[in-house]
Design a protein around this motif. Structure first.
Motif, PDB file in Angstrom:
ATOM      1  N   ASP A 109     -13.378  43.448 -16.562  1.00  0.00           N
ATOM      2  CA  ASP A 109     -14.671  43.898 -16.043  1.00  0.00           C
ATOM      3  C   ASP A 109     -15.679  42.759 -15.922  1.00  0.00           C
ATOM      4  N   SER A 110     -15.461  41.689 -16.649  1.00  0.00           N
ATOM      5  CA  SER A 110     -16.420  40.586 -16.622  1.00  0.00           C
ATOM      6  C   SER A 110     -15.699  39.256 -16.507  1.00  0.00           C
ATOM      7  N   TYR A 111     -16.430  38.266 -16.044  1.00  0.00           N
ATOM      8  CA  TYR A 111     -15.891  36.909 -15.934  1.00  0.00           C
ATOM      9  C   TYR A 111     -15.474  36.395 -17.303  1.00  0.00           C
ATOM     10  N   GLU A 112     -16.296  36.626 -18.288  1.00  0.00           N
ATOM     11  CA  GLU A 112     -16.015  36.131 -19.632  1.00  0.00           C
ATOM     12  C   GLU A 112     -14.735  36.740 -20.196  1.00  0.00           C
ATOM     13  N   ALA A 113     -14.556  38.061 -19.977  1.00  0.00           N
ATOM     14  CA  ALA A 113     -13.346  38.723 -20.471  1.00  0.00           C
ATOM     15  C   ALA A 113     -12.105  38.210 -19.745  1.00  0.00           C
ATOM     16  N   ALA A 114     -12.223  37.937 -18.460  1.00  0.00           N
ATOM     17  CA  ALA A 114     -11.090  37.409 -17.695  1.00  0.00           C
ATOM     18  C   ALA A 114     -10.697  36.026 -18.188  1.00  0.00           C
ATOM     19  N   ARG A 115     -11.684  35.199 -18.471  1.00  0.00           N
ATOM     20  CA  ARG A 115     -11.408  33.857 -18.993  1.00  0.00           C
ATOM     21  C   ARG A 115     -10.688  33.950 -20.344  1.00  0.00           C
ATOM     22  N   GLU A 116     -11.153  34.831 -21.166  1.00  0.00           N
ATOM     23  CA  GLU A 116     -10.604  34.933 -22.519  1.00  0.00           C
ATOM     24  C   GLU A 116      -9.179  35.494 -22.513  1.00  0.00           C
ATOM     25  N   GLY A 117      -8.894  36.436 -21.621  1.00  0.00           N
ATOM     26  CA  GLY A 117      -7.612  37.130 -21.682  1.00  0.00           C
ATOM     27  C   GLY A 117      -6.525  36.582 -20.777  1.00  0.00           C
ATOM     28  N   PHE A 118      -6.839  35.586 -19.947  1.00  0.00           N
ATOM     29  CA  PHE A 118      -5.861  35.131 -18.955  1.00  0.00           C
ATOM     30  C   PHE A 118      -4.813  34.195 -19.569  1.00  0.00           C
ATOM     31  N   GLU A 119      -3.564  34.371 -19.151  1.00  0.00           N
ATOM     32  CA  GLU A 119      -2.487  33.453 -19.521  1.00  0.00           C
ATOM     33  C   GLU A 119      -1.600  33.201 -18.314  1.00  0.00           C
ATOM     34  N   TRP A 120      -1.116  31.969 -18.199  1.00  0.00           N
ATOM     35  CA  TRP A 120      -0.128  31.673 -17.166  1.00  0.00           C
ATOM     36  C   TRP A 120       1.252  32.113 -17.664  1.00  0.00           C
ATOM     37  N   ASP A 121       1.856  33.036 -16.946  1.00  0.00           N
ATOM     38  CA  ASP A 121       3.146  33.575 -17.377  1.00  0.00           C
ATOM     39  C   ASP A 121       3.989  33.854 -16.142  1.00  0.00           C
ATOM     40  N   LEU A 122       4.574  32.800 -15.568  1.00  0.00           N
ATOM     41  CA  LEU A 122       5.399  32.956 -14.382  1.00  0.00           C
ATOM     42  C   LEU A 122       6.716  33.643 -14.750  1.00  0.00           C
ATOM     43  N   PRO A 123       7.173  34.566 -13.929  1.00  0.00           N
ATOM     44  CA  PRO A 123       8.418  35.282 -14.239  1.00  0.00           C
ATOM     45  C   PRO A 123       9.622  34.334 -14.280  1.00  0.00           C
ATOM     46  N   GLU A 124      10.603  34.686 -15.046  1.00  0.00           N
ATOM     47  CA  GLU A 124      11.833  33.906 -15.094  1.00  0.00           C
ATOM     48  C   GLU A 124      12.488  33.920 -13.715  1.00  0.00           C
ATOM     49  N   GLY A 125      12.943  32.779 -13.273  1.00  0.00           N
ATOM     50  CA  GLY A 125      13.566  32.680 -11.965  1.00  0.00           C
ATOM     51  C   GLY A 125      12.589  32.487 -10.829  1.00  0.00           C
ATOM     52  N   TYR A 126      11.322  32.239 -11.156  1.00  0.00           N
ATOM     53  CA  TYR A 126      10.304  32.033 -10.112  1.00  0.00           C
ATOM     54  C   TYR A 126      10.691  30.878  -9.188  1.00  0.00           C
ATOM     55  N   ASP A 127      10.441  31.063  -7.895  1.00  0.00           N
ATOM     56  CA  ASP A 127      10.408  29.953  -6.944  1.00  0.00           C
ATOM     57  C   ASP A 127       9.415  30.325  -5.851  1.00  0.00           C
ATOM     58  N   ALA A 128       9.026  29.353  -5.016  1.00  0.00           N
ATOM     59  CA  ALA A 128       7.936  29.563  -4.069  1.00  0.00           C
ATOM     60  C   ALA A 128       8.280  30.608  -3.009  1.00  0.00           C
ATOM     61  N   VAL A 129       9.527  30.628  -2.541  1.00  0.00           N
ATOM     62  CA  VAL A 129       9.889  31.580  -1.493  1.00  0.00           C
ATOM     63  C   VAL A 129       9.895  33.002  -2.048  1.00  0.00           C
ATOM     64  N   TRP A 130      10.443  33.198  -3.225  1.00  0.00           N
ATOM     65  CA  TRP A 130      10.370  34.516  -3.868  1.00  0.00           C
ATOM     66  C   TRP A 130       8.914  34.926  -4.044  1.00  0.00           C
TER      67      TRP A 130
END
Length: 551
Positions: free
Chosen positions: A10-31
């Motif tokens: 709901d807020s910028y501050e909450a988004a900053r606090e809760g965000f994590e980079w978590d790319l799925p296993e097997g990620y690639d650019a075309v997928w």
């Protein structure tokens, strides 16, 4: 599996606090941009328009099939893992198709502008070591003229030219004919090199900025912010920006496809505000990336909301600070459309972004740091973070999981190392952060000129001007312009016997137009008896700026 980067807080501050980079296993650019969407046979990815009135529609399945055909064709021509392919195309389907084909092979795509002259194009193809070039018919002649100086270049594929081979040039359609519509993906992932995007060459030759397949995801939080976090169910996106630049490919095309939404393509020449409004009307564009120069030109259109049936919600813009009159115009004349400024560079994009649903826009500010990103103002020598209000170098942490920061300058380890101080990548731009977390741009640490949103290195322009036989010395700077932000001005010292004239000014402009990109020529030229120099003979651009009253 369907997966998107979302900012649901709901807020910028909450988004900053809760965000994590978590790319799925097997990620690639075309997928990431094609393979994960539901109903790919029905879901539109590209509305393609042409100035002659033709219209085409491509689904995600169509792009997957055509890029597989192209991948197979490139493989037949010797392209494999790590090889480079030059893409010299305007806003046409073959442009993103060739990128996607490269990434399926684990090859590296090199986007290049159709505005480049022989010097600009030849240097980049040679430095990048491209073995194949896929080019528009309008650029085939230029490619052929530089081909002899590019030892790695073996194949040229022409888009929208003739149907039969012309010497060593192969037609795009013939190259794809008979190729299977499927391709077994190479063993690629987020860390696989994907793209080399060249800088403007502000200090010396242009540098090839290498990004990985994971870098495209790095743009998603900023994209969500400047389009006001409402993209998944409704966005249709268009930009007039050249699809050779990161600002178009990342800020619009591939990030829009991450969210399974359509992009509009239109291979225009010069920007025309009436054409822009007509396209947005026809295709129901909801979100657009417009350089400040384009917005200022649109401000001259009378009653746009009355004359066009627009569904526009948000405009993002970058390249130079936005003034309050632009925000006020969009709110009034486009009936509530928000304009969100953002800041980034080829090496590390979307470092600061505005999002008016989360916090008010402050005209002139680049915004705040997106979730998942660590940006600070630091001492460029020590890397020490500076307090709010103190001017220093804008820097981004390159040691986190954030995939936005480039890997290296192509085959330039010393230059790459020079941008790193501890955990910080230095942008070369000076600015400050205020007490509320807004970032403000102050100046460039180098001499790069930003004209109509394009970053132009003065050294390249100076080298081109010096090709004219009447020129002895030249210094190039940017000077303020109400429409373009800055225009290029050349201070020229002539050789003995040469006389200054308007005709000579135009000859010099023609030399630059022929050798570099069309936007790199000096709109202003002033002849001087003698240029200010350092003791080692270098032109003192700082003195030229002082002469113009800019310091």
């Amino acid at each position: 599996m369907t997966w998107y980067v979302t900012l649901d807080a709901d807020s910028y501050e909450a988004a900053r606090e809760g965000f994590e980079w978590d790319l799925p296993e097997g990620y690639d650019a075309v997928w990431n941009v094609l393979g994960k969407h539901e109903n790919p046979d029905e879901r539109v990815a590209l509305y393609q328009a042409y100035p002659d009135g033709r219209r085409e529609t491509y689904t995600f399945a169509d792009l997957d099939a055509e890029s597989s055909r192209m991948a197979n064709a490139l493989a037949e021509r010797g392209v494999g893992f790590g090889d480079r392919v030059g893409i010299v195309l305007p806003q046409k389907p073959a442009n993103p198709v060739t990128h996607l084909a490269c990434w399926k092979l684990g090859a590296v795509s090199i986007p290049l502008s159709v505005l480049f002259g022989e010097d600009g194009l030849g240097y980049r193809l040679r430095n990048g070591g491209a073995s194949v070039v896929v080019c528009d018919a309008s650029m085939t002649g230029t490619v052929e003229r530089v081909r002899g100086d590019c030892p790695a270049l073996e194949h040229v594929v022409e888009v929208d030219g003739g149907d039969a081979p012309d010497g060593d040039v192969e037609p795009y359609g013939a190259v794809l004919d008979g190729q299977p519509a499927t391709h077994e993906r190479a063993d690629v992932g987020a860390d696989t090199p994907a793209t080399i995007v060249y800088t403007s060459g502000s200090t010396g030759d242009p540098k090839g900025v290498l990004h990985t397949q994971g870098s495209w995801v790095g743009h998603c939080p900023g994209y969500q912010m400047y389009f006001e976090r409402d993209v998944l169910e409704k966005s249709v996106v268009w930009t007039p920006a050249d699809w050779a630049w990161l600002g178009a490919l990342a800020d619009a095309v591939f990030t829009t496809w991450h969210y399974g939404r359509p992009i509009v393509g239109y291979p225009a020449g010069k920007f025309d505000p009436e054409t822009a409004l007509s396209l947005m009307d026809e295709f129901g564009v909801t979100d657009t990336f417009l350089p400040p120069t384009a917005i200022r030109m649109m401000m001259d259109v009378e009653a746009p909301a009355e004359r066009y049936d627009l569904e526009l919600d948000a405009i993002c813009s970058g390249g130079e600070p936005l003034t309050s009159d632009i925000l006020e115009w969009a709110d009034a004349e486009l009936e509530g459309v928000v304009v969100n400024e953002f800041y980034g560079q080829t090496e590390a994009n979307m470092l600061c972004v505005n999002c008016q649903g989360w916090f008010e826009a402050r005209p002139g500010s680049m915004g705040k740091v997106p979730p998942g990103r660590e940006v600070a103002v630091v001492d460029g020598e020590t890397g020490e973070e500076l307090p709010a209000g103190e001017v220093g170098e804008i820097a981004v942490d390159h040691t986190t999981d954030d995939p936005i920061v480039f890997e290296e300058y192509w085959r330039m380890p010393d230059e790459t190392g020079a941008t790193r101080v501890g955990r910080w990548h230095l942008t070369g731009d000076l600015g400050y952060r205020d007490g509320d977390g807004y970032f403000w741009y102050k100046a460039r640490a180098d001499d790069v000129i930003i004209t109509s949103g394009y970053r132009v290195g003065p050294g390249e322009v100076e080298d081109a001007v010096l090709e004219h036989p009447a020129v002895a010395q030249v210094g190039v700077i940017g000077v303020p312009d109400d429409t373009r932000g800055e225009v290029i001005k050349a201070f020229v010292e002539l050789r003995r016997g040469a006389d200054p004239s308007d005709a000579l000014r135009e000859e010099i402009r023609d030399v630059v137009r022929d050798r570099l990109a069309k936007y790199e020529y000096p709109r202003e030229i002033e002849f001087m008896d003698e240029l200010p120099q350092t003791t080692t003979g270098k032109i003192r651009r700082v003195a030229l700026r002082e002469y113009e009253g800019l310091n």
